[in-house]
Structure formats: structure tokens, C-alpha cells
Design a protein around this motif. Structure first.
Motif, PDB file in Angstrom:
ATOM      1  N   GLY A   1       0.788  -1.222   0.000  1.00  0.00           N
ATOM      2  CA  GLY A   1       0.000   0.000   0.000  1.00  0.00           C
ATOM      3  C   GLY A   1       0.820   1.272   0.000  1.00  0.00           C
ATOM      4  N   VAL A   2       2.143   1.149  -0.104  1.00  0.00           N
ATOM      5  CA  VAL A   2       3.014   2.320  -0.162  1.00  0.00           C
ATOM      6  C   VAL A   2       3.755   2.306  -1.500  1.00  0.00           C
ATOM      7  N   PRO A   3       3.712   3.402  -2.263  1.00  0.00           N
ATOM      8  CA  PRO A   3       4.441   3.440  -3.527  1.00  0.00           C
ATOM      9  C   PRO A   3       5.837   4.026  -3.351  1.00  0.00           C
ATOM     10  N   ASN A   4       6.661   3.856  -4.362  1.00  0.00           N
ATOM     11  CA  ASN A   4       7.884   4.642  -4.461  1.00  0.00           C
ATOM     12  C   ASN A   4       7.487   6.043  -4.922  1.00  0.00           C
ATOM     13  N   HIS A  16      -5.162   4.220  -8.690  1.00  0.00           N
ATOM     14  CA  HIS A  16      -5.305   3.481  -7.442  1.00  0.00           C
ATOM     15  C   HIS A  16      -4.972   4.352  -6.229  1.00  0.00           C
ATOM     16  N   PRO A  17      -5.694   4.171  -5.125  1.00  0.00           N
ATOM     17  CA  PRO A  17      -5.625   5.119  -4.005  1.00  0.00           C
ATOM     18  C   PRO A  17      -4.254   5.286  -3.373  1.00  0.00           C
ATOM     19  N   GLU A  18      -3.404   4.237  -3.406  1.00  0.00           N
ATOM     20  CA  GLU A  18      -2.090   4.386  -2.784  1.00  0.00           C
ATOM     21  C   GLU A  18      -1.163   5.269  -3.609  1.00  0.00           C
ATOM     22  N   HIS A  19      -1.594   5.631  -4.815  1.00  0.00           N
ATOM     23  CA  HIS A  19      -0.820   6.530  -5.672  1.00  0.00           C
ATOM     24  C   HIS A  19      -1.395   7.949  -5.699  1.00  0.00           C
ATOM     25  N   THR A  20      -2.696   8.062  -5.560  1.00  0.00           N
ATOM     26  CA  THR A  20      -3.371   9.329  -5.849  1.00  0.00           C
ATOM     27  C   THR A  20      -3.813  10.133  -4.636  1.00  0.00           C
ATOM     28  N   THR A  21      -4.336   9.485  -3.616  1.00  0.00           N
ATOM     29  CA  THR A  21      -5.103  10.217  -2.608  1.00  0.00           C
ATOM     30  C   THR A  21      -4.240  11.049  -1.663  1.00  0.00           C
ATOM     31  N   GLY A  22      -2.933  10.877  -1.715  1.00  0.00           N
ATOM     32  CA  GLY A  22      -2.051  11.772  -0.968  1.00  0.00           C
ATOM     33  C   GLY A  22      -2.049  13.189  -1.500  1.00  0.00           C
ATOM     34  N   GLU A  23      -2.624  13.377  -2.689  1.00  0.00           N
ATOM     35  CA  GLU A  23      -2.658  14.718  -3.290  1.00  0.00           C
ATOM     36  C   GLU A  23      -3.462  15.706  -2.452  1.00  0.00           C
ATOM     37  N   LEU A  24      -4.293  15.196  -1.534  1.00  0.00           N
ATOM     38  CA  LEU A  24      -5.079  16.092  -0.678  1.00  0.00           C
ATOM     39  C   LEU A  24      -4.191  16.988   0.185  1.00  0.00           C
ATOM     40  N   ALA A  25      -2.970  16.569   0.436  1.00  0.00           N
ATOM     41  CA  ALA A  25      -2.054  17.352   1.266  1.00  0.00           C
ATOM     42  C   ALA A  25      -1.387  18.486   0.484  1.00  0.00           C
ATOM     43  N   PHE A  26      -1.731  18.603  -0.797  1.00  0.00           N
ATOM     44  CA  PHE A  26      -1.116  19.633  -1.643  1.00  0.00           C
ATOM     45  C   PHE A  26      -2.210  20.519  -2.253  1.00  0.00           C
ATOM     46  N   PRO A  27      -2.931  21.281  -1.431  1.00  0.00           N
ATOM     47  CA  PRO A  27      -4.069  22.051  -1.947  1.00  0.00           C
ATOM     48  C   PRO A  27      -3.692  23.134  -2.933  1.00  0.00           C
ATOM     49  N   ASN A  28      -2.445  23.591  -2.900  1.00  0.00           N
ATOM     50  CA  ASN A  28      -2.028  24.673  -3.789  1.00  0.00           C
ATOM     51  C   ASN A  28      -1.214  24.188  -4.981  1.00  0.00           C
ATOM     52  N   ALA A  29      -0.957  22.887  -5.031  1.00  0.00           N
ATOM     53  CA  ALA A  29      -0.204  22.334  -6.159  1.00  0.00           C
ATOM     54  C   ALA A  29      -1.093  22.214  -7.380  1.00  0.00           C
ATOM     55  N   LYS A  30      -0.474  22.206  -8.534  1.00  0.00           N
ATOM     56  CA  LYS A  30      -1.190  22.032  -9.794  1.00  0.00           C
ATOM     57  C   LYS A  30      -1.252  20.545 -10.127  1.00  0.00           C
ATOM     58  N   ILE A  31      -2.447  20.027 -10.358  1.00  0.00           N
ATOM     59  CA  ILE A  31      -2.652  18.612 -10.690  1.00  0.00           C
ATOM     60  C   ILE A  31      -2.705  18.460 -12.205  1.00  0.00           C
ATOM     61  N   ILE A  32      -1.851  17.605 -12.745  1.00  0.00           N
ATOM     62  CA  ILE A  32      -1.849  17.307 -14.180  1.00  0.00           C
ATOM     63  C   ILE A  32      -2.133  15.824 -14.352  1.00  0.00           C
ATOM     64  N   ALA A  44      18.747   5.335 -17.408  1.00  0.00           N
ATOM     65  CA  ALA A  44      19.791   4.851 -16.504  1.00  0.00           C
ATOM     66  C   ALA A  44      19.201   4.333 -15.200  1.00  0.00           C
ATOM     67  N   HIS A  45      18.097   4.950 -14.782  1.00  0.00           N
ATOM     68  CA  HIS A  45      17.425   4.558 -13.539  1.00  0.00           C
ATOM     69  C   HIS A  45      15.948   4.329 -13.828  1.00  0.00           C
ATOM     70  N   VAL A  46      15.380   3.286 -13.238  1.00  0.00           N
ATOM     71  CA  VAL A  46      13.949   3.010 -13.370  1.00  0.00           C
ATOM     72  C   VAL A  46      13.374   2.839 -11.971  1.00  0.00           C
ATOM     73  N   ILE A  47      12.382   3.670 -11.664  1.00  0.00           N
ATOM     74  CA  ILE A  47      11.744   3.640 -10.356  1.00  0.00           C
ATOM     75  C   ILE A  47      10.302   3.193 -10.559  1.00  0.00           C
ATOM     76  N   GLY A  48      10.067   1.888 -10.403  1.00  0.00           N
ATOM     77  CA  GLY A  48       8.723   1.354 -10.556  1.00  0.00           C
ATOM     78  C   GLY A  48       7.831   1.786  -9.414  1.00  0.00           C
ATOM     79  N   SER A  49       6.539   1.521  -9.555  1.00  0.00           N
ATOM     80  CA  SER A  49       5.585   1.941  -8.530  1.00  0.00           C
ATOM     81  C   SER A  49       5.897   1.353  -7.162  1.00  0.00           C
ATOM     82  N   HIS A  50       6.381   0.115  -7.144  1.00  0.00           N
ATOM     83  CA  HIS A  50       6.616  -0.599  -5.897  1.00  0.00           C
ATOM     84  C   HIS A  50       7.896  -1.411  -6.035  1.00  0.00           C
ATOM     85  N   GLY A  51       8.407  -1.867  -4.904  1.00  0.00           N
ATOM     86  CA  GLY A  51       9.606  -2.689  -4.930  1.00  0.00           C
ATOM     87  C   GLY A  51      10.874  -1.855  -4.973  1.00  0.00           C
TER      88      GLY A  51
END
Length: 319
Positions: free
Chosen positions: A62-65, A111-127, A244-251
Motif C-alpha cells: 500500500g506504499v508506492p515509491n 489506485h488510491p495508494e498513488h493518488t489520494t495523498g494529493e489532498l495534502a497539496f491544496p495549492n499544487a497544480k494537478i496534471i 539509466a534509472h527506473v523507479i517502478g511503482s513498488h519494490g
């Protein structure tokens, strides 16, 4: 159409069965003896390249990179985690490496473990990619409710979860200049979900492919629209970037070789499934057989049971 997506989603979960569904939609191994608390961890941020930082998931379910890309004038957050608590943790980590007031928040899929943390950024621009926005509109809160029901801890973390309105939506591709570093946003679905989106930090050659490529974790065909054909095409395109670097969602954080490793696994799985289909075997029988076979063939890879949903996708595409 909205009701059709909801029905197909829940039909997919029902068809997989309780145990298989839990395996498909949990992303990494459960910690041994630990209470579940899928909130992004503070104090472990690592510098990947001159402009890129990552908060590793440490393989906590339930935690992403999380990605933080810092330019001279703006910062991008990739996948701010599950719920407001995760987003707040990400914001505090961002403040350690960036003083920019201009902030963008982007996500690899709904999926919620990727998206719903955006609530903590009320002034950020969502794309968002248009396809991801479609996923959120049609099934976003259904996924939040599915996650809430998995444990009391997730219910607590997601108690006020919702999706922020996008400030900007793009169709296939968009590049954002942060000042001295550009981030290329690419729609790469349907694969794991309809709205899969990858992010490539051009100057640093760092790729965030979402769930399309993770280190030694079987891919999850998580939605009714999930497509093996599209997944392979997108992975081939991402491999041509030669990151050179790949950061997948998890792992674990990885290098570019995981793109080829995921391609090899999926091509092999597709070929075996089609061969068994040609012999007259059902999708159910083929899925069970290949889940066992690939567990032996790829012993280091987590969650081979996901071969079952992959086979379902292959059979749908090859009636």
C-alpha cells in the motif's frame, strides 16, 4: 458506460476469488508480524540523480515509491501515497530538498495508494492524462472503498479520501520544464489500468513507469481494460528511451535492465497462454497452470498468482 465499468470491475474481483484478488491487488509482500500502516515513511529519501529524489516504498504493501523532481523554478511530486497522512509526509520530505513554491502533483494511475495523498497539496497544480481522468471519474471512489475495506488501518488512512480536480489534462504526451530539467509525461495505457502514465526525467535519464515495470514483481492486470498487447507496446517504447534509472511503482529502485526483464516475462507468458489456448484449454485452467509454472520458472519474482489475471487479458484479446 460508467455503470458498465463498475460492473466489470466487481465482476473481475468476484471471478478472481478472494485469495487471488487479494494477491493481485496487493503489490508487495506483507511485513512479518507488523501492524499494517501504509503511510509513506519519512527520513529515508534518497538522491537518485542531480534533480531526482525518491522516497522508497521499502516493500510495504500500500506504499508506492514516491518521486520528487526538483528544478530551479518548480518541483514535481510523482505518486504522493495513500491518504492525507502520506501526502503530508511527502510534503515534509519535499521541503528538505526543494524551496520552490511552484509544485505539480502527478500520478501513474488511479489506485488510491498513488493518488489520494494529493489532498495534502491544496495549492499544487494537478496534471493528469485524459485516460487517467476517465478512470477516476468512472471508478476512482469505488477503488477507494475497496481499499477502505481491506483493513481498519486503511479505512482510517482513507477516511477523508477523495480526488482533487485536475488543473490540466493532456491526451497523449506533455513536457513540463521545471527549470534546468524537463519531465516528459506519457500516456502508456491501457496496461495495469486504462489510464497508466509514465514520467521520464530527460536530463537525468530517470524513468517512472508506474506498475508497467517493477523489479521482480509480477505485473498486475488490474482492470477490465488491461491489455497485454498495449502493455508490450508501451514497454518496448519505454525501453527505447534507454533510462539509466527506473523507479517502478513498488519494490526496489532499479536500472534500465528491468524493462527488458519485464518484457521477457510478459512475452513468455503470452506465448505459453496462446499455445495452451490453441490446445483447447480454458482461461481458468491455463491461468492456474501458468501461475504454478511461472512460480518455478521465475523463483525470485513476487506474486506469480498474477499470471491468472494476465491470462484472462490474453484470452480476451484473442477470442
Amino acid at each position: 458506460m460508467k455503470h458498465g465499468i463498475r460492473f466489470a470491475l466487481f465482476a473481475l474481483l468476484a471471478a478472481l476469488g478472494t485469495q487471488a484478488a487479494a494477491q493481485v491487488f496487493n503489490t508487495t509482500r506483507s511485513p512479518q508480524g507488523d501492524k499494517e500502516w501504509p503511510v509513506v515513511k519519512e527520513g529515508i529519501t534518497v538522491k537518485v540523480s542531480p534533480h531526482v529524489y525518491a522516497i522508497p516504498s521499502e516493500s510495504v504493501p500500500g506504499v508506492p515509491n514516491v518521486g520528487i523532481i526538483v528544478g530551479s523554478k518548480a518541483t514535481i511530486i510523482i505518486d504522493p501515497g495513500m491518504g492525507r497522512l502520506s501526502g503530508e509526509a511527502v510534503a515534509r520530505e519535499m521541503a528538505k530538498v526543494s524551496k520552490n513554491t511552484e509544485v505539480y502533483v502527478v500520478t501513474t494511475h488511479l489506485h488510491p495508494e498513488h493518488t489520494t495523498g494529493e489532498l495534502a497539496f491544496p495549492n499544487a497544480k494537478i496534471i493528469r492524462a485524459a485516460a487517467e481522468q476517465k478512470d477516476i471519474d468512472e471508478a476512482g471512489m469505488q477503488w477507494v472503498n475497496i481499499f477502505r475495506k481491506r483493513s481498519p488501518e486503511r479505512a482510517e488512512i482513507l477516511k477523508d479520501a477523495t480526488f482533487r480536480k485536475a488543473d490540466e489534462i493532456f491526451d497523449k504526451e506533455k513536457t513540463v520544464d521545471l527549470g534546468g530539467v524537463r519531465v516528459r509525461m506519457m500516456y502508456v495505457g491501457p496496461a495495469h489500468t486504462l489510464g497508466d502514465t509514465a514520467f521520464y526525467v530527460e536530463e537525468d535519464k530517470v524513468l517512472f513507469p508506474g506498475d508497467l515495470a517493477m523489479k521482480e514483481i509480477f505485473p498486475a492486470f488490474a482492470m477490465p481494460q488491461s491489455s497485454m498487447r498495449s502493455w508490450l507496446v508501451s514497454l518496448e517504447m519505454l525501453e527505447r528511451l534507454k533510462p539509466a534509472h527506473v523507479i517502478g511503482s513498488h519494490g526496489d529502485l532499479a536500472d534500465g535492465s528491468i524493462l527488458g526483464a519485464n518484457l521477457e516475462l510478459l512475452r513468455t507468458l503470452q506465448a505459453r497462454a496462446l499455445a495452451l489456448k490453441a490446445e483447447g484449454k480454458s482461461a481458468e485452467a491455463t491461468g492456474k497452470l501458468l501461475a504454478a509454472e511461472f512460480k518455478t520458472k521465475y523463483p525470485k519474482w513476487d506474486q506469480p498468482v498474477r499470471a491468472i489475471s494476465a491470462v484472462e487479458a490474453i484470452y480476451r484479446e484473442n477470442p
